[in-house]
Design a protein around this motif. Structure first.
Motif, short mmCIF file in Angstrom:
data_model
loop_
_atom_site.label_atom_id
_atom_site.label_comp_id
_atom_site.label_asym_id
_atom_site.label_seq_id
_atom_site.Cartn_x
_atom_site.Cartn_y
_atom_site.Cartn_z
N SER A 63 -10.39 -3.40 8.55
CA SER A 63 -9.54 -4.33 8.40
C SER A 63 -8.14 -3.72 7.94
O SER A 63 -8.34 -2.63 9.20
CB SER A 63 -9.20 -4.36 6.45
OG SER A 63 -10.24 -4.82 6.46
N VAL A 64 -6.29 -4.06 8.38
CA VAL A 64 -5.54 -3.12 8.30
C VAL A 64 -4.81 -3.16 7.72
O VAL A 64 -4.15 -4.96 7.37
CB VAL A 64 -4.57 -3.90 10.21
CG1 VAL A 64 -3.49 -3.03 10.59
CG2 VAL A 64 -6.25 -3.23 11.19
N LEU A 65 -3.32 -2.52 7.06
CA LEU A 65 -2.88 -1.91 6.40
C LEU A 65 -1.56 -2.01 7.20
O LEU A 65 -1.71 -0.51 7.86
CB LEU A 65 -2.74 -2.31 5.33
CG LEU A 65 -1.27 -1.89 4.42
CD1 LEU A 65 -1.49 -2.64 3.93
CD2 LEU A 65 -2.12 -0.98 3.14
N MET A 66 -0.86 -2.10 7.79
CA MET A 66 0.79 -1.47 8.45
C MET A 66 2.22 -1.91 7.54
O MET A 66 1.90 -2.96 7.54
CB MET A 66 0.84 -2.74 10.46
CG MET A 66 1.19 -2.42 10.59
SD MET A 66 1.50 -2.59 12.26
CE MET A 66 2.59 -4.49 11.94
N VAL A 67 2.79 -1.27 8.31
CA VAL A 67 3.67 -0.51 7.51
C VAL A 67 5.09 -0.80 8.45
O VAL A 67 4.63 -0.05 9.55
CB VAL A 67 4.22 0.57 6.77
CG1 VAL A 67 5.37 0.78 6.54
CG2 VAL A 67 3.84 0.73 4.80
N THR A 68 5.84 -1.81 8.35
CA THR A 68 6.90 -2.23 9.69
C THR A 68 8.22 -2.74 8.87
O THR A 68 7.69 -3.06 7.91
CB THR A 68 6.70 -3.16 10.34
OG1 THR A 68 7.08 -3.31 11.69
CG2 THR A 68 5.71 -4.92 10.30
N HIS A 69 9.02 -2.66 9.96
CA HIS A 69 10.75 -3.30 9.76
C HIS A 69 10.69 -4.48 10.43
O HIS A 69 11.66 -5.19 10.17
CB HIS A 69 11.92 -1.96 9.50
CG HIS A 69 11.76 -1.02 8.56
ND1 HIS A 69 11.36 0.04 8.74
CD2 HIS A 69 11.93 -0.69 7.56
CE1 HIS A 69 11.40 0.76 8.29
NE2 HIS A 69 11.87 0.68 6.97
N ASN A 70 9.90 -4.96 11.28
CA ASN A 70 10.18 -5.77 12.82
C ASN A 70 9.12 -6.67 12.53
O ASN A 70 8.26 -7.51 11.84
CB ASN A 70 9.03 -5.30 13.92
CG ASN A 70 9.85 -6.03 15.14
OD1 ASN A 70 9.10 -7.15 14.90
ND2 ASN A 70 9.97 -5.54 16.25
N VAL A 71 10.52 -7.77 11.71
CA VAL A 71 9.46 -9.21 10.69
C VAL A 71 8.97 -9.43 11.74
O VAL A 71 7.35 -10.49 11.82
CB VAL A 71 11.00 -9.81 9.67
CG1 VAL A 71 9.75 -10.85 9.13
CG2 VAL A 71 10.76 -8.58 8.58
N ALA A 72 9.20 -9.80 13.33
CA ALA A 72 9.00 -10.75 14.24
C ALA A 72 7.36 -10.00 14.29
O ALA A 72 6.74 -10.59 15.29
CB ALA A 72 9.50 -10.96 15.53
N GLU A 73 7.54 -8.82 14.68
CA GLU A 73 5.86 -8.09 15.03
C GLU A 73 4.94 -8.72 13.88
O GLU A 73 4.01 -8.59 14.26
CB GLU A 73 6.09 -6.77 14.71
CG GLU A 73 5.01 -5.95 15.34
CD GLU A 73 5.28 -4.64 15.68
OE1 GLU A 73 5.88 -4.01 16.14
OE2 GLU A 73 5.82 -3.54 14.39
N ALA A 74 5.56 -8.61 12.57
CA ALA A 74 4.36 -8.47 11.97
C ALA A 74 3.54 -10.02 11.57
O ALA A 74 2.90 -10.97 11.39
CB ALA A 74 5.20 -8.54 9.87
N ILE A 75 5.00 -11.52 11.38
CA ILE A 75 4.65 -12.47 11.83
C ILE A 75 3.97 -13.54 13.03
O ILE A 75 2.74 -13.81 12.64
CB ILE A 75 5.82 -13.80 11.79
CG1 ILE A 75 7.22 -13.89 10.75
CG2 ILE A 75 5.29 -14.94 12.54
CD1 ILE A 75 8.22 -14.39 10.76
N GLY A 76 3.67 -11.94 14.41
CA GLY A 76 2.95 -11.96 15.41
C GLY A 76 1.96 -11.91 15.28
O GLY A 76 0.94 -12.64 15.36
N ILE A 77 1.57 -10.55 13.76
CA ILE A 77 -0.23 -10.11 13.82
C ILE A 77 -1.10 -10.25 12.86
O ILE A 77 -2.52 -10.54 12.74
CB ILE A 77 -0.13 -9.12 14.60
CG1 ILE A 77 0.28 -7.99 13.83
CG2 ILE A 77 0.68 -8.33 16.22
CD1 ILE A 77 0.39 -7.30 14.03
N ALA A 78 0.11 -10.52 12.04
CA ALA A 78 -0.66 -10.32 10.57
C ALA A 78 -0.88 -11.82 10.15
O ALA A 78 -0.96 -12.73 10.28
CB ALA A 78 0.83 -10.04 9.51
#
Length: 244
Positions: free
Chosen positions: A181-196
């Motif tokens: 499992s992964v919990l990632m904090v990010t400001h990059n919304v496009a990045e999050a939409i790509g992998i989450a």
């Protein structure tokens, strides 16, 4: 992605977190923030700067115990911070092995180094590596102990697009193969939409959960048009959190 109804690998329930600096007014950093991360799930925590995301990470990693609430499952976590935090006087291999319990520091890491493209660099020192490669070393150090959940704090920030994309692909492939499992904090919304598999949207301080958004389309089927439409929908619903 985790099976429906499965017990979360990580559970976080922060009822309240206050900072009380001497001679200044108390500041409420987090209020009623609760979420879970399921087995094999990639979850991204998104919120504005200063919202309390770093405070939340410190709490779930056991670095801050002065809060009301509870956290379970964090003892099985590996962490990768924004900065690689490598010891410059130690080789790459030594940096990775130092993250292991002393009794396991001689375990075979050939497969891990090969998977992350670090085999040729095992005897090198951090200054010989680019930032992207140093972050691979930090990832290897976190993965070496075989955690059930990987916690990532802005792991791709400051990398160029190609290096960030390559490292994202490595993270996803590695955790998918391991069922991690992964919990990632990010400001990059496009990045999050790509992998989450799921997005957790956090309000301005005090941090509270204002959105739990599943992304049901398989990652390999996510094209640019779908990602842009998803971002636009989220921005319309949560303009304070996600810019158009």
């Amino acid at each position: 992605m985790s099976a429906a109804g499965a017990e979360p690998v990580l559970q976080v329930a922060i009822d309240a977190k206050w900072y009380r600096p001497p001679g200044a007014e108390p500041v409420e950093a987090v209020r009623g923030l609760a979420f879970g991360v399921g087995a094999g799930e990639i979850v991204c925590l998104i919120g504005p700067s200063g919202a309390g995301k770093t405070t939340t990470l410190r709490i779930l990693l056991g670095l801050d115990s002065d809060f009301e609430g509870r956290v379970s499952g964090a003892d099985k976590a590996g962490i990768v911070f924004q900065e690689p935090r490598l010891l410059p006087w130690r080789s790459i291999e030594h940096n990775v092995r130092l993250g292991l319990p002393r009794a396991r520091r001689d375990q075979n890491l050939d497969g891990l180094f090969a998977q992350l493209g670090l085999t040729a660099w095992r005897g090198s020192y951090p200054k010989a590596l680019s930032l992207g490669m140093q972050r691979r070393v930090a990832l290897a150090r976190a993965l070496a102990a075989g955690p059930r959940i990987l916690v990532l704090d802005e792991p791709f920030v400051s990398l160029d697009d190609a290096a960030a994309a390559e490292l994202r692909g490595l993270v996803v492939d590695t955790v998918d193969k391991a069922g991690m499992s992964v919990l990632m904090v990010t400001h990059n919304v496009a990045e999050a939409i790509g992998i989450a598999d799921r997005l957790l949207l956090v309000s301005r301080r005090p941090a509270s959960l204002i959105g739990d958004v599943p992304l049901d389309r398989p990652r390999r089927a996510r094209d640019r048009a779908w990602a842009e439409a998803t971002r636009a929908t989220l921005a319309a619903r949560h303009p304070d959190i996600i810019a158009v």
